[in-house]
Design a protein around this motif. Structure first.
Motif, mmCIF file in Angstrom:
data_model
loop_
_atom_site.group_PDB
_atom_site.id
_atom_site.type_symbol
_atom_site.label_atom_id
_atom_site.label_comp_id
_atom_site.label_asym_id
_atom_site.label_seq_id
_atom_site.Cartn_x
_atom_site.Cartn_y
_atom_site.Cartn_z
ATOM 1 N N TRP A 356 0.849 -1.192 0.000
ATOM 2 C CA TRP A 356 0.000 0.000 0.000
ATOM 3 C C TRP A 356 0.882 1.237 0.000
ATOM 4 O O TRP A 356 1.936 1.256 0.643
ATOM 5 C CB TRP A 356 -0.888 -0.035 1.235
ATOM 6 N N GLY A 361 -2.711 7.372 -6.973
ATOM 7 C CA GLY A 361 -3.583 6.235 -7.256
ATOM 8 C C GLY A 361 -4.061 6.215 -8.699
ATOM 9 O O GLY A 361 -3.405 6.731 -9.603
ATOM 10 N N SER A 410 -7.742 1.251 -5.338
ATOM 11 C CA SER A 410 -7.239 2.608 -5.148
ATOM 12 C C SER A 410 -8.368 3.553 -4.775
ATOM 13 O O SER A 410 -9.523 3.337 -5.157
ATOM 14 C CB SER A 410 -6.567 3.103 -6.439
ATOM 15 N N GLU A 412 -8.622 7.280 -5.753
ATOM 16 C CA GLU A 412 -7.886 8.203 -6.600
ATOM 17 C C GLU A 412 -7.552 9.488 -5.833
ATOM 18 O O GLU A 412 -8.388 10.070 -5.159
ATOM 19 C CB GLU A 412 -8.696 8.535 -7.853
ATOM 20 N N ALA A 416 -3.024 3.804 -3.277
ATOM 21 C CA ALA A 416 -3.138 2.644 -4.168
ATOM 22 C C ALA A 416 -2.651 1.422 -3.403
ATOM 23 O O ALA A 416 -1.751 1.516 -2.551
ATOM 24 C CB ALA A 416 -2.322 2.835 -5.440
#
Length: 434
Positions: A356, A361, A410, A412, A416
């Motif tokens: 992560w 993202g 994700s 955005e 992500a």
């Protein structure tokens, strides 16, 4: 011996239907044409044709040549026979200009040679004729293959019998070539594309392999200079050398990715599993590799993996590629001064690993571009960061090879996450999926 061994037919002559065909022969011809239309490869098409055409046309060999180099060269691409050895074999090529085959294309009509020895006496410069004679071929029937009214090649029927062919056999051949042209060219183009891809991947693997050692040397020498082994280096020169090292390291990373890709594409990768401890054998080594980049980008990297995780059966070298790819992407596409977190756990006899990172993202729409060869998300903020689109594809291949799955999520503009799962005791063996 015939005084006229070579006969070209006019369009009026060949447009007449073949005479003397029984209903059984008509049915066989229609059956052959249907099977030709549904064939997938030239080997299959010609193999079927050769096995079934003997009732209609006497032949000891069938060959197909294609026009190449802008129509200036004929290449014998496929041949099948009931005897060996073949002297005029697959791969034989000859210039079309000045040959007797040129007239077939110019007139768009076929030809028959019913006495190849007599023909050879007046065409002693024809290497292909001499080779066929050495194979004991005495008769030859040739017609053009055309697709969308353009010439693509030639279909050859050959027999060891003298005077084996007449107008009737020629018209049957033409009836077959009408269907054969489309099927043959399609199969040929597929084969050509496959060969081109294989040649490209071979070249890619060779170049990538040849680049590895020089790049390693550049990086090693650069680090030696910066480390002061050859004396003190002033800050300006040190900055130049540091930049050189970073460029070389990037090139090495790309080279390794292309080398891995070429090995997958050429089916050279197979599982070599052994018992491993995921945290110590895979993750810790990957973190050591990625830590300098993490520090350079002022990021924080945390690892949340239990020390008492049971061992698993996996290929350590391939699994390291996956973890390295995911961690390097987290740095590459993460925010400067952002956080990266790698976690892992075993549940229901499956290892689940997650990487992560804080960063831009990707959107739901862009998600479909992930894990595809050479595919990158077309987002300006991400395109500015160097990448090839190979790492995730290779990771997908490796996880598939282990009988697992890999995916991404994700939010955005915020984060992500890339996750993979593999069985810990799988007996999966073999090669990567194509």
């Amino acid at each position: 011996m015939s005084s006229n061994p070579l006969v070209y037919y006019t369009k009026n002559e060949i447009n007449r239907a073949p005479e003397g065909m029984s209903s059984e022969e008509d049915a066989l011809l229609e059956f052959i044409n249907q099977k030709i239309s549904s064939g997938n490869s030239l080997d299959d098409i010609l193999g079927f044709l050769f096995a079934n055409i003997q009732i209609l046309i006497p032949c000891d060999r069938i060959g197909v040549s294609f026009l190449e180099e802008g129509g200036t060269r004929m290449v014998l691409s496929y041949v099948i026979s009931n005897y060996e050895p073949l002297l005029l074999s697959r791969g034989y090529s000859a210039e079309l200009s000045g040959s007797s085959l040129q007239q077939i294309f110019n007139s768009e009509t076929p030809r028959i040679i019913n006495d190849l020895i007599a023909y050879g006496e007046t065409h002693q410069g024809s290497e292909s004729t001499m080779l066929l004679i050495k194979e004991s071929i005495q008769s030859s029937m040739t017609c053009p293959l055309r697709v969308d009214d353009r010439p693509v090649g030639l279909l050859f029927f050959s027999s060891k019998k003298k005077s084996a062919y007449a107008e009737r056999e020629l018209k049957i051949q033409l009836a077959i070539s009408e269907r054969l042209s489309q099927a043959v060219e399609k199969a040929y183009r597929i084969d050509q594309l496959s060969n081109t891809i294989n040649a490209y991947m071979d070249m890619l693997g060779f170049i990538s392999h040849e680049f590895k050692s020089p790049l390693d040397s550049i990086i090693s020498i650069g680090n030696t200079l910066v480390g002061g082994y050859f004396g003190t280096v002033d800050d300006k020169i040190k900055g130049y050398v540091d930049r050189m090292i970073k460029k070389a390291e990037y090139c090495k990373d790309v080279t390794n990715q292309y080398l891995t890709l070429s090995q997958f594409e050429n089916a050279q990768v197979s599982l070599k599993k052994k018992e491993i401890i995921f945290k110590s054998d895979i993750v810790k080594g990957s973190i050591e590799i990625i830590n300098p980049l993490v520090a350079a980008n002022a990021m924080t990297l945390s690892m949340e993996i239990p020390d008492d995780m049971p061992p698993l059966m996996a290929d350590p070298s391939l699994l390291k590629i996956v973890v390295n790819n995911l961690l390097s992407n987290a740095v590459k596409y993460g925010n400067r001064s952002g956080a990266i977190r790698i976690t892992a756990e075993i549940n229901n006899s499956r290892l689940r690993c997650s990487v992560w990172n804080e960063g831009p993202g990707f959107s739901v729409e862009d998600k479909k571009l992930l894990f595809r060869k050479f595919s990158r998300i077309q987002k300006s903020e991400l395109l500015m960061r160097k990448g090839t689109g190979i790492g995730l594809y290779s990771s997908w291949k490796i996880i598939q090879l282990h009988g697992g799955k890999i995916w991404a999520d994700s939010e955005e503009g915020k984060w992500a996450e890339f996750v993979f799962e593999i069985p810990i005791n799988t007996n999966t063996q073999g090669k990567a999926p194509s």
